[in-house]
Write a protein that holds these residues in place. Sequence first.
Motif, PDB file in Angstrom:
ATOM      1  N   LEU A   1      -4.175  -0.970  -7.018  1.00 11.88           N
ATOM      2  CA  LEU A   1      -4.221  -0.856  -5.556  1.00 11.88           C
ATOM      3  C   LEU A   1      -5.564  -1.336  -5.017  1.00 11.88           C
ATOM      4  CD1 LEU A   1      -3.036   0.088  -2.857  1.00 11.88           C
ATOM      5  CD2 LEU A   1      -3.910   2.384  -3.368  1.00 11.88           C
ATOM      6  N   GLN A   2      -6.650  -0.955  -5.671  1.00 15.77           N
ATOM      7  CA  GLN A   2      -7.979  -1.389  -5.232  1.00 15.77           C
ATOM      8  C   GLN A   2      -8.132  -2.896  -5.330  1.00 15.77           C
ATOM      9  OE1 GLN A   2     -10.132   1.370  -7.912  1.00 15.77           O
ATOM     10  NE2 GLN A   2     -11.316   1.942  -6.125  1.00 15.77           N
ATOM     11  N   VAL A   3      -7.688  -3.446  -6.459  1.00 16.02           N
ATOM     12  CA  VAL A   3      -7.846  -4.888  -6.677  1.00 16.02           C
ATOM     13  C   VAL A   3      -7.024  -5.688  -5.663  1.00 16.02           C
ATOM     14  CG1 VAL A   3      -7.368  -6.758  -8.302  1.00 16.02           C
ATOM     15  CG2 VAL A   3      -8.435  -4.656  -9.112  1.00 16.02           C
ATOM     16  N   ILE A   4      -5.800  -5.233  -5.406  1.00 21.97           N
ATOM     17  CA  ILE A   4      -4.908  -5.967  -4.504  1.00 21.97           C
ATOM     18  C   ILE A   4      -5.372  -5.879  -3.053  1.00 21.97           C
ATOM     19  CG2 ILE A   4      -2.584  -5.917  -3.489  1.00 21.97           C
ATOM     20  CD1 ILE A   4      -1.523  -5.341  -6.290  1.00 21.97           C
ATOM     21  N   THR A   5      -5.851  -4.705  -2.624  1.00 25.88           N
ATOM     22  CA  THR A   5      -6.154  -4.504  -1.206  1.00 25.88           C
ATOM     23  C   THR A   5      -7.601  -4.769  -0.831  1.00 25.88           C
ATOM     24  OG1 THR A   5      -6.566  -2.133  -1.582  1.00 25.88           O
ATOM     25  CG2 THR A   5      -4.328  -2.798  -0.957  1.00 25.88           C
TER      26      THR A   5
ATOM     27  N   THR B   1       0.828  -1.206   0.000  1.00 27.18           N
ATOM     28  CA  THR B   1       0.000   0.000   0.000  1.00 27.18           C
ATOM     29  C   THR B   1       0.865   1.260   0.000  1.00 27.18           C
ATOM     30  OG1 THR B   1      -1.760  -1.158   1.173  1.00 27.18           O
ATOM     31  CG2 THR B   1      -1.830   1.246   1.191  1.00 27.18           C
ATOM     32  N   ALA B   2       1.895   1.273   0.844  1.00 28.01           N
ATOM     33  CA  ALA B   2       2.791   2.428   0.899  1.00 28.01           C
ATOM     34  C   ALA B   2       3.513   2.611  -0.433  1.00 28.01           C
ATOM     35  CB  ALA B   2       3.787   2.267   2.030  1.00 28.01           C
ATOM     36  N   LEU B   3       3.942   1.507  -1.049  1.00 33.55           N
ATOM     37  CA  LEU B   3       4.636   1.574  -2.329  1.00 33.55           C
ATOM     38  C   LEU B   3       3.730   2.169  -3.408  1.00 33.55           C
ATOM     39  CD1 LEU B   3       7.059   0.770  -4.208  1.00 33.55           C
ATOM     40  CD2 LEU B   3       5.817  -1.349  -4.617  1.00 33.55           C
ATOM     41  N   LEU B   4       2.494   1.640  -3.500  1.00 28.18           N
ATOM     42  CA  LEU B   4       1.580   2.111  -4.534  1.00 28.18           C
ATOM     43  C   LEU B   4       1.158   3.561  -4.295  1.00 28.18           C
ATOM     44  CD1 LEU B   4      -0.610  -1.027  -5.293  1.00 28.18           C
ATOM     45  CD2 LEU B   4       0.766   0.269  -6.916  1.00 28.18           C
ATOM     46  N   ASP B   5       0.949   3.913  -3.043  1.00 30.86           N
ATOM     47  CA  ASP B   5       0.612   5.311  -2.745  1.00 30.86           C
ATOM     48  C   ASP B   5       1.699   6.246  -3.260  1.00 30.86           C
ATOM     49  OD1 ASP B   5      -1.815   4.804  -1.587  1.00 30.86           O
ATOM     50  OD2 ASP B   5      -1.045   4.749   0.479  1.00 30.86           O
ATOM     51  N   LYS B   6       2.951   5.851  -3.055  1.00 25.44           N
ATOM     52  CA  LYS B   6       4.076   6.669  -3.501  1.00 25.44           C
ATOM     53  C   LYS B   6       4.124   6.743  -5.030  1.00 25.44           C
ATOM     54  CE  LYS B   6       9.008   7.398  -2.566  1.00 25.44           C
ATOM     55  NZ  LYS B   6      10.193   6.895  -1.834  1.00 25.44           N
TER      56      LYS B   6
ATOM     57  N   CYS C   1      18.001  -0.334  -9.948  1.00 27.43           N
ATOM     58  CA  CYS C   1      17.224   0.616 -10.747  1.00 27.43           C
ATOM     59  C   CYS C   1      16.127   1.240  -9.889  1.00 27.43           C
ATOM     60  CB  CYS C   1      16.584  -0.085 -11.946  1.00 27.43           C
ATOM     61  SG  CYS C   1      17.759  -0.761 -13.141  1.00 27.43           S
ATOM     62  N   ARG C   2      15.592   2.335 -10.365  1.00 27.85           N
ATOM     63  CA  ARG C   2      14.429   2.946  -9.731  1.00 27.85           C
ATOM     64  C   ARG C   2      13.355   3.151 -10.799  1.00 27.85           C
ATOM     65  NH1 ARG C   2      15.083   9.335  -8.615  1.00 27.85           N
ATOM     66  NH2 ARG C   2      15.717  10.020 -10.717  1.00 27.85           N
ATOM     67  N   MET C   3      12.114   3.337 -10.374  1.00 27.81           N
ATOM     68  CA  MET C   3      11.044   3.519 -11.348  1.00 27.81           C
ATOM     69  C   MET C   3       9.988   4.478 -10.822  1.00 27.81           C
ATOM     70  SD  MET C   3       8.636   0.101 -11.260  1.00 27.81           S
ATOM     71  CE  MET C   3       7.678  -0.348  -9.801  1.00 27.81           C
ATOM     72  N   ARG C   4       9.240   5.027 -11.766  1.00 26.60           N
ATOM     73  CA  ARG C   4       8.082   5.843 -11.418  1.00 26.60           C
ATOM     74  C   ARG C   4       6.920   5.456 -12.326  1.00 26.60           C
ATOM     75  NH1 ARG C   4       7.322  10.989 -14.365  1.00 26.60           N
ATOM     76  NH2 ARG C   4       8.772  11.066 -16.129  1.00 26.60           N
ATOM     77  N   LEU C   5       5.715   5.693 -11.845  1.00 24.50           N
ATOM     78  CA  LEU C   5       4.492   5.313 -12.555  1.00 24.50           C
ATOM     79  C   LEU C   5       4.088   6.419 -13.521  1.00 24.50           C
ATOM     80  CD1 LEU C   5       2.254   3.120 -12.681  1.00 24.50           C
ATOM     81  CD2 LEU C   5       1.074   4.371 -10.860  1.00 24.50           C
ATOM     82  N   LEU C   6       3.894   6.055 -14.783  1.00 26.18           N
ATOM     83  CA  LEU C   6       3.500   7.033 -15.800  1.00 26.18           C
ATOM     84  C   LEU C   6       1.991   7.107 -15.973  1.00 26.18           C
ATOM     85  CD1 LEU C   6       6.192   6.245 -18.536  1.00 26.18           C
ATOM     86  CD2 LEU C   6       6.232   8.052 -16.810  1.00 26.18           C
ATOM     87  N   LYS C   7       1.295   6.006 -15.677  1.00 23.47           N
ATOM     88  CA  LYS C   7      -0.167   5.960 -15.818  1.00 23.47           C
ATOM     89  C   LYS C   7      -0.766   5.709 -14.435  1.00 23.47           C
ATOM     90  CE  LYS C   7       0.286   3.874 -20.441  1.00 23.47           C
ATOM     91  NZ  LYS C   7       0.107   5.064 -21.254  1.00 23.47           N
ATOM     92  N   ARG C   8      -1.085   6.778 -13.735  1.00 23.57           N
ATOM     93  CA  ARG C   8      -1.508   6.648 -12.340  1.00 23.57           C
ATOM     94  C   ARG C   8      -2.865   5.974 -12.192  1.00 23.57           C
ATOM     95  NH1 ARG C   8       1.596  11.383 -12.206  1.00 23.57           N
ATOM     96  NH2 ARG C   8      -0.132  12.800 -12.638  1.00 23.57           N
ATOM     97  N   GLU C   9      -3.732   6.071 -13.212  1.00 22.57           N
ATOM     98  CA  GLU C   9      -5.030   5.404 -13.124  1.00 22.57           C
ATOM     99  C   GLU C   9      -4.851   3.889 -13.056  1.00 22.57           C
ATOM    100  OE1 GLU C   9      -7.463   6.050 -16.546  1.00 22.57           O
ATOM    101  OE2 GLU C   9      -5.919   5.427 -17.974  1.00 22.57           O
ATOM    102  N   VAL C  10      -3.828   3.376 -13.729  1.00 21.95           N
ATOM    103  CA  VAL C  10      -3.530   1.942 -13.678  1.00 21.95           C
ATOM    104  C   VAL C  10      -3.095   1.558 -12.267  1.00 21.95           C
ATOM    105  CG1 VAL C  10      -2.057   0.108 -14.589  1.00 21.95           C
ATOM    106  CG2 VAL C  10      -2.913   1.885 -16.119  1.00 21.95           C
ATOM    107  N   GLY C  11      -2.287   2.402 -11.629  1.00 26.59           N
ATOM    108  CA  GLY C  11      -1.855   2.154 -10.262  1.00 26.59           C
ATOM    109  C   GLY C  11      -3.005   2.185  -9.276  1.00 26.59           C
ATOM    110  N   ARG C  12      -3.917   3.135  -9.464  1.00 28.77           N
ATOM    111  CA  ARG C  12      -5.075   3.215  -8.549  1.00 28.77           C
ATOM    112  C   ARG C  12      -5.948   1.979  -8.665  1.00 28.77           C
ATOM    113  NH1 ARG C  12      -4.610   8.950  -9.619  1.00 28.77           N
ATOM    114  NH2 ARG C  12      -5.720   8.739 -11.591  1.00 28.77           N
ATOM    115  N   LEU C  13      -6.162   1.498  -9.886  1.00 30.39           N
ATOM    116  CA  LEU C  13      -6.973   0.296 -10.091  1.00 30.39           C
ATOM    117  C   LEU C  13      -6.285  -0.920  -9.491  1.00 30.39           C
ATOM    118  CD1 LEU C  13      -9.401  -1.135 -11.281  1.00 30.39           C
ATOM    119  CD2 LEU C  13      -8.247  -1.159 -13.498  1.00 30.39           C
TER     120      LEU C  13
END
Length: 417
Positions: free
Chosen positions: A359-363, A304-309, A345-357
Amino acid sequence: MDKKTQGAWIVNHAEKLKTVTNADNEFEQINFAGKCGVLLSSLSADDQAILDEKKVGALARAANINIRTELPAFLTELERQRLISKGSNAIEVLGMGSGSILEHASRIFEESEPESKELAVIELAERCSDLPMDESVAKEYIGDSYKLTNKSVNDLFHNVDCIGFVDSEEAYSGNKLLFNGNLFRGTDTKKAYSIISSMSTKDASKINELNDMLTKDGCVTVHTAKQLLGAELLEKAHSIALFDVNSIGNESGQHEFVTKPSAFNKYSNSTVEDAFDLAKAFVTSLTYGMTSSAYNRGRIQMITALLDKLIRGEWVGPATAIGQDYQVLELKGVVEVEKAFGNRCRMRLLKREVGRLALQVITEGDASQNSLESLPSVSATNYKAPEHNRQLSRKNQTVTMKRNIGEILNQLRTGSI
């Protein structure tokens, strides 16, 4: 239908055209608009961005777009639509989400003045998503609606069957039924009930048990599903999309797991989300990070903390796993990955709507963390979506199996739904 749904079918049909030689010439505007949509999905992020020529070429290749014969025309069209701006060695892309991309694909299609047969195959696919259609009824409807001759209708339905825009099965009565993989993506349980009620008590009990398992856990391995249902019953259920089979893997091989078609419908329009399968690929990759990575290479402990970030647009890492476990997402333009130091390596999310979806499905269930622990311990470098696997399964079915499936579909079509 609305523009997003139409765009989703355009992308879906363009993907199907990839597998058939010269069929793209028969449905030229669908193929062009659909590939423009796929390319735009790969290039675009939530925020406006500048991509150099090398990155554009890499993303196009990953989307199976020929960079010499196809890419220039697609970029010209996207620029005409004012979605990108081309420079000498780079392009600037407007920020947008999947829904907007599908609307743009729909507009490109409509502005290309498509033929009646192209409009017809899109409507046919949408209608077969609700309930299976008797082919004779479908032919009469399409012929009347689009002013096509009997010969044109017969030729069109032959092509539809060969390409796979919709699937068909013949019941023992001789009726040919048309359907597609979206039958059970909604939340209407009456369809599933109609199918289950037509089965033997033993088979119905097994299907219900797997349904309950998936409702509780979100996903199970194909091995577990086969142990419960048996190979033949699972194949029948998979063929009509009563269950989805997702495939993930790397150089060590493919690994499959079963989910409910409606798993994402709780959070999104499944027809629209399934156009690109980005959220499913993201959940798959996160699953590896939660359950398979060793702690010393960057195993995810606080999802949850990872996806929020990530959703906030921040960088995460560095970790060795980031450079290995998220290649699918990098190729689809969902995340940006860059080297930090050494193998980390490090990464950042380019499509935040995909991350929000995701997060909901996982949690919130339907793909919860405890169920995801059954997935294999390999780094995901490729992902095959449920529709790809369903079509592959159908190609290997015997005539008897096809007739049995035809009877199941007939029950669905004539059942009290």
